[in-house]
Motif scaffolding. Structure first.
Motif, PDB file in Angstrom:
ATOM      1  N   PHE A  79     -20.566 -62.897  18.254  1.00  0.00           N
ATOM      2  CA  PHE A  79     -20.003 -64.026  17.514  1.00  0.00           C
ATOM      3  C   PHE A  79     -18.700 -64.419  18.191  1.00  0.00           C
ATOM      4  O   PHE A  79     -17.784 -63.608  18.310  1.00  0.00           O
ATOM      5  N   GLU A  81     -15.552 -67.011  18.115  1.00  0.00           N
ATOM      6  CA  GLU A  81     -14.756 -68.007  17.395  1.00  0.00           C
ATOM      7  C   GLU A  81     -14.012 -68.811  18.454  1.00  0.00           C
ATOM      8  O   GLU A  81     -13.121 -68.300  19.130  1.00  0.00           O
ATOM      9  N   TYR A 108     -22.406 -77.779  10.459  1.00  0.00           N
ATOM     10  CA  TYR A 108     -23.148 -77.161   9.369  1.00  0.00           C
ATOM     11  C   TYR A 108     -22.183 -77.012   8.198  1.00  0.00           C
ATOM     12  O   TYR A 108     -20.974 -77.057   8.374  1.00  0.00           O
ATOM     13  N   SER A 111     -19.491 -74.539   8.824  1.00  0.00           N
ATOM     14  CA  SER A 111     -18.730 -74.637  10.067  1.00  0.00           C
ATOM     15  C   SER A 111     -18.645 -76.085  10.541  1.00  0.00           C
ATOM     16  O   SER A 111     -19.579 -76.857  10.373  1.00  0.00           O
ATOM     17  N   GLN A 113     -18.400 -76.887  13.771  1.00  0.00           N
ATOM     18  CA  GLN A 113     -19.366 -76.866  14.877  1.00  0.00           C
ATOM     19  C   GLN A 113     -19.875 -75.435  15.013  1.00  0.00           C
ATOM     20  O   GLN A 113     -19.081 -74.484  15.019  1.00  0.00           O
ATOM     21  N   PHE A 114     -21.192 -75.298  15.156  1.00  0.00           N
ATOM     22  CA  PHE A 114     -21.798 -73.975  15.257  1.00  0.00           C
ATOM     23  C   PHE A 114     -23.066 -74.081  16.089  1.00  0.00           C
ATOM     24  O   PHE A 114     -23.766 -75.090  16.055  1.00  0.00           O
ATOM     25  N   TRP A 116     -26.285 -71.207  17.721  1.00  0.00           N
ATOM     26  CA  TRP A 116     -26.812 -69.855  17.919  1.00  0.00           C
ATOM     27  C   TRP A 116     -27.803 -69.959  19.056  1.00  0.00           C
ATOM     28  O   TRP A 116     -28.824 -70.642  18.949  1.00  0.00           O
ATOM     29  N   GLN A 126     -23.514 -66.391  18.942  1.00  0.00           N
ATOM     30  CA  GLN A 126     -23.192 -67.376  17.904  1.00  0.00           C
ATOM     31  C   GLN A 126     -21.836 -67.962  18.268  1.00  0.00           C
ATOM     32  O   GLN A 126     -20.855 -67.234  18.436  1.00  0.00           O
ATOM     33  N   ASN A 128     -18.826 -70.572  17.191  1.00  0.00           N
ATOM     34  CA  ASN A 128     -18.310 -71.179  15.972  1.00  0.00           C
ATOM     35  C   ASN A 128     -16.961 -71.850  16.211  1.00  0.00           C
ATOM     36  O   ASN A 128     -16.110 -71.319  16.925  1.00  0.00           O
ATOM     37  N   SER A 130     -14.398 -73.274  13.422  1.00  0.00           N
ATOM     38  CA  SER A 130     -14.210 -73.499  11.989  1.00  0.00           C
ATOM     39  C   SER A 130     -13.356 -74.702  11.718  1.00  0.00           C
ATOM     40  O   SER A 130     -12.695 -75.217  12.523  1.00  0.00           O
TER      41      SER A 130
END
Length: 130
Positions: A79, A81, A108, A111, A113-114, A116, A126, A128, A130
Motif C-alpha cells: 500500500f 500513500e 472512489y 479516496s 485517487q486510488f 490496485w 495499492q 492511494n 487521500s
C-alpha cells in the motif's frame, strides 16, 4: 524482535524485479544482492538473497530453488500513500506496464485517487492519494 520485513519469493525473476523497482520508485536502492554460484548449476546467476529498500521499507527477495505451486496473490499487496496526483499517476503508469489492473486509477468514495494493480512480476500494489 530486531526487525520485520516482507519477503518475496520469485521463480527466476528476482533481480529483474529489484532493478525494475529501483527504476520505478524515486527512493529505491538495492541494498544487497547475492547470486547462486556454480555449485548450484541449475540456479547459477539467480538471486540467492537480495534486499531492496523503498522509501525506508526493506523488502527481502530471492529466487526459489524449487518450482512452487504458488505465486503472488492480490490478497497481499503493498500500500503506497502518494503525496500528489503527479506521483500516483507516475507509479500507476509504470507499475501497470505489462501487468494487470484490479481497480483502475479513479476517484472512489474512500479516496480521492486510488488504484490496485499487479505488476509484470505478479506483485500487487495499492496506490492511494487521500
Amino acid at each position: 524482535m530486531k526487525s520485520i520485513a516482507p519477503f518475496l519469493t520469485f521463480q527466476g525473476s528476482a533481480e529483474a524485479a529489484m532493478r525494475y523497482y529501483e527504476e520505478t520508485f524515486k527512493d529505491a536502492h538495492i541494498r544487497m544482492l547475492t547470486h547462486y554460484g556454480e555449485d548450484t548449476p541449475e540456479m547459477a546467476g539467480k538471486v540467492m538473497q537480495g534486499a531492496i529498500q523503498i522509501q525506508g521499507q526493506l523488502i527481502m527477495v530471492m529466487d526459489s530453488q524449487t518450482p512452487a505451486e504458488f505465486t503472488f496473490t492480490p490478497s497481499m499487496s503493498f500500500f503506497i500513500e502518494c503525496m500528489s496526483s503527479d506521483e500516483i499517476n507516475l507509479y500507476y503508469r509504470k507499475l501497470k506496464k505489462k501487468g494487470a489492473i484490479h481497480m483502475p486509477l479513479d476517484e472512489y468514495g474512500f479516496s480521492r485517487q486510488f488504484a490496485w494493480i499487479q505488476d509484470q512480476f505478479g506483485v500487487t500494489w495499492q496506490l492511494n492519494l487521500s
